[in-house]
Design a protein around this motif. Sequence first.
Motif, PDB file in Angstrom:
ATOM      1  N   ARG A  29       0.808  -1.216   0.000  1.00 26.41           N
ATOM      2  CA  ARG A  29       0.000   0.000   0.000  1.00 26.41           C
ATOM      3  C   ARG A  29       0.843   1.270   0.000  1.00 26.41           C
ATOM      4  N   ASP A  30       2.156   1.113  -0.086  1.00 27.98           N
ATOM      5  CA  ASP A  30       3.079   2.255  -0.086  1.00 27.98           C
ATOM      6  C   ASP A  30       3.545   2.575  -1.501  1.00 27.98           C
ATOM      7  N   HIS A  31       4.045   3.779  -1.676  1.00 23.44           N
ATOM      8  CA  HIS A  31       4.659   4.184  -2.938  1.00 23.44           C
ATOM      9  C   HIS A  31       6.158   3.899  -2.874  1.00 23.44           C
ATOM     10  N   GLU A  32       6.527   2.754  -2.302  1.00 28.86           N
ATOM     11  CA  GLU A  32       7.913   2.349  -2.133  1.00 28.86           C
ATOM     12  C   GLU A  32       8.064   0.882  -2.521  1.00 28.86           C
ATOM     13  N   LEU A  33       9.308   0.481  -2.777  1.00 27.04           N
ATOM     14  CA  LEU A  33       9.598  -0.925  -3.056  1.00 27.04           C
ATOM     15  C   LEU A  33       9.449  -1.760  -1.790  1.00 27.04           C
ATOM     16  N   HIS A  34       8.815  -2.924  -1.909  1.00 30.64           N
ATOM     17  CA  HIS A  34       8.720  -3.900  -0.830  1.00 30.64           C
ATOM     18  C   HIS A  34       8.774  -5.293  -1.427  1.00 30.64           C
ATOM     19  N   ASN A  35       9.149  -6.248  -0.590  1.00 27.93           N
ATOM     20  CA  ASN A  35       9.052  -7.662  -0.938  1.00 27.93           C
ATOM     21  C   ASN A  35       8.881  -8.452   0.352  1.00 27.93           C
ATOM     22  N   VAL A  36       8.626  -9.735   0.218  1.00 28.15           N
ATOM     23  CA  VAL A  36       8.557 -10.634   1.368  1.00 28.15           C
ATOM     24  C   VAL A  36       9.645 -11.679   1.156  1.00 28.15           C
ATOM     25  N   HIS A  37      10.718 -11.561   1.918  1.00 30.47           N
ATOM     26  CA  HIS A  37      11.856 -12.484   1.840  1.00 30.47           C
ATOM     27  C   HIS A  37      11.762 -13.407   3.049  1.00 30.47           C
ATOM     28  N   ILE A  38      11.679 -14.720   2.810  1.00 31.93           N
ATOM     29  CA  ILE A  38      11.473 -15.701   3.877  1.00 31.93           C
ATOM     30  C   ILE A  38      12.796 -16.378   4.231  1.00 31.93           C
ATOM     31  N   PHE A  39      13.025 -16.519   5.550  1.00 32.73           N
ATOM     32  CA  PHE A  39      14.240 -17.136   6.078  1.00 32.73           C
ATOM     33  C   PHE A  39      13.882 -18.253   7.052  1.00 32.73           C
ATOM     34  N   ASP A  40      14.700 -19.318   7.050  1.00 28.75           N
ATOM     35  CA  ASP A  40      14.462 -20.406   7.996  1.00 28.75           C
ATOM     36  C   ASP A  40      15.070 -20.078   9.360  1.00 28.75           C
ATOM     37  N   ALA A  41      15.013 -21.028  10.287  1.00 34.19           N
ATOM     38  CA  ALA A  41      15.478 -20.799  11.664  1.00 34.19           C
ATOM     39  C   ALA A  41      16.971 -20.513  11.742  1.00 34.19           C
ATOM     40  N   SER A  42      17.745 -20.962  10.746  1.00 33.00           N
ATOM     41  CA  SER A  42      19.187 -20.685  10.742  1.00 33.00           C
ATOM     42  C   SER A  42      19.506 -19.382  10.002  1.00 33.00           C
ATOM     43  N   ASN A  43      18.472 -18.651   9.619  1.00 32.15           N
ATOM     44  CA  ASN A  43      18.569 -17.383   8.896  1.00 32.15           C
ATOM     45  C   ASN A  43      19.024 -17.568   7.443  1.00 32.15           C
ATOM     46  N   ALA A  44      18.856 -18.776   6.915  1.00 35.04           N
ATOM     47  CA  ALA A  44      19.138 -19.023   5.498  1.00 35.04           C
ATOM     48  C   ALA A  44      17.913 -18.645   4.664  1.00 35.04           C
ATOM     49  N   SER A  45      18.148 -18.025   3.531  1.00 33.88           N
ATOM     50  CA  SER A  45      17.073 -17.627   2.637  1.00 33.88           C
ATOM     51  C   SER A  45      16.408 -18.859   2.030  1.00 33.88           C
ATOM     52  N   VAL A  46      15.070 -18.910   2.095  1.00 28.70           N
ATOM     53  CA  VAL A  46      14.334 -20.008   1.464  1.00 28.70           C
ATOM     54  C   VAL A  46      13.410 -19.514   0.348  1.00 28.70           C
ATOM     55  N   PHE A  47      13.138 -18.199   0.332  1.00 27.49           N
ATOM     56  CA  PHE A  47      12.309 -17.609  -0.718  1.00 27.49           C
ATOM     57  C   PHE A  47      12.564 -16.107  -0.743  1.00 27.49           C
ATOM     58  N   PRO A  48      13.115 -15.562  -1.862  1.00 32.52           N
ATOM     59  CA  PRO A  48      13.483 -14.153  -1.877  1.00 32.52           C
ATOM     60  C   PRO A  48      12.332 -13.181  -2.115  1.00 32.52           C
ATOM     61  N   GLN A  61       4.225 -17.822  -5.927  1.00 34.13           N
ATOM     62  CA  GLN A  61       4.200 -19.210  -5.485  1.00 34.13           C
ATOM     63  C   GLN A  61       5.457 -19.497  -4.662  1.00 34.13           C
ATOM     64  N   VAL A  62       5.255 -19.889  -3.423  1.00 40.63           N
ATOM     65  CA  VAL A  62       6.355 -20.250  -2.534  1.00 40.63           C
ATOM     66  C   VAL A  62       6.526 -21.764  -2.614  1.00 40.63           C
ATOM     67  N   PRO A  63       7.751 -22.243  -2.769  1.00 37.95           N
ATOM     68  CA  PRO A  63       7.957 -23.689  -2.853  1.00 37.95           C
ATOM     69  C   PRO A  63       7.627 -24.369  -1.521  1.00 37.95           C
ATOM     70  N   PHE A  72      10.073 -13.488   8.046  1.00 35.12           N
ATOM     71  CA  PHE A  72      10.102 -12.799   6.760  1.00 35.12           C
ATOM     72  C   PHE A  72      10.400 -11.333   6.998  1.00 35.12           C
ATOM     73  N   LYS A  73      11.012 -10.716   5.970  1.00 29.04           N
ATOM     74  CA  LYS A  73      11.345  -9.299   6.058  1.00 29.04           C
ATOM     75  C   LYS A  73      11.331  -8.700   4.667  1.00 29.04           C
ATOM     76  N   CYS A  74      11.348  -7.388   4.629  1.00 33.52           N
ATOM     77  CA  CYS A  74      11.499  -6.640   3.393  1.00 33.52           C
ATOM     78  C   CYS A  74      12.988  -6.350   3.218  1.00 33.52           C
ATOM     79  N   ASP A  75      13.541  -6.661   2.051  1.00 32.88           N
ATOM     80  CA  ASP A  75      14.970  -6.438   1.826  1.00 32.88           C
ATOM     81  C   ASP A  75      15.342  -4.955   1.839  1.00 32.88           C
ATOM     82  N   ILE A  76      14.448  -4.086   1.425  1.00 35.96           N
ATOM     83  CA  ILE A  76      14.723  -2.652   1.410  1.00 35.96           C
ATOM     84  C   ILE A  76      14.589  -2.050   2.810  1.00 35.96           C
ATOM     85  N   HIS A  77      13.639  -2.549   3.593  1.00 41.54           N
ATOM     86  CA  HIS A  77      13.356  -2.026   4.938  1.00 41.54           C
ATOM     87  C   HIS A  77      13.478  -3.174   5.941  1.00 41.54           C
TER      88      HIS A  77
END
Length: 87
Positions: A29-48, A61-63, A72-77
Amino acid sequence: MVIAEGTTFTTTHVTAPANVAFTLWLDNRDHELHNVHIFDASNASVFPGKMFTGPDARTEQVPPLTPGTYTFKCDIHPTMTGELLVQ
């Protein structure tokens, strides 16, 4: 569904089924870049997740993920965070 608004995720707890692919919907809903980056318990990326500028909403589609708690976090914020429970 995850909502990004005011450079924060207003949806901070999401559940998904284990061991099957699932659809993730991001409502930016913002006029900014966002994404949902998912990480496992060891902080390894599982879905960018793909970044896009709002206001716009997109699905991705998430595997399949094994049962557990993910973050999950936003890579920009990086202060935009949430929890994904896969069960």
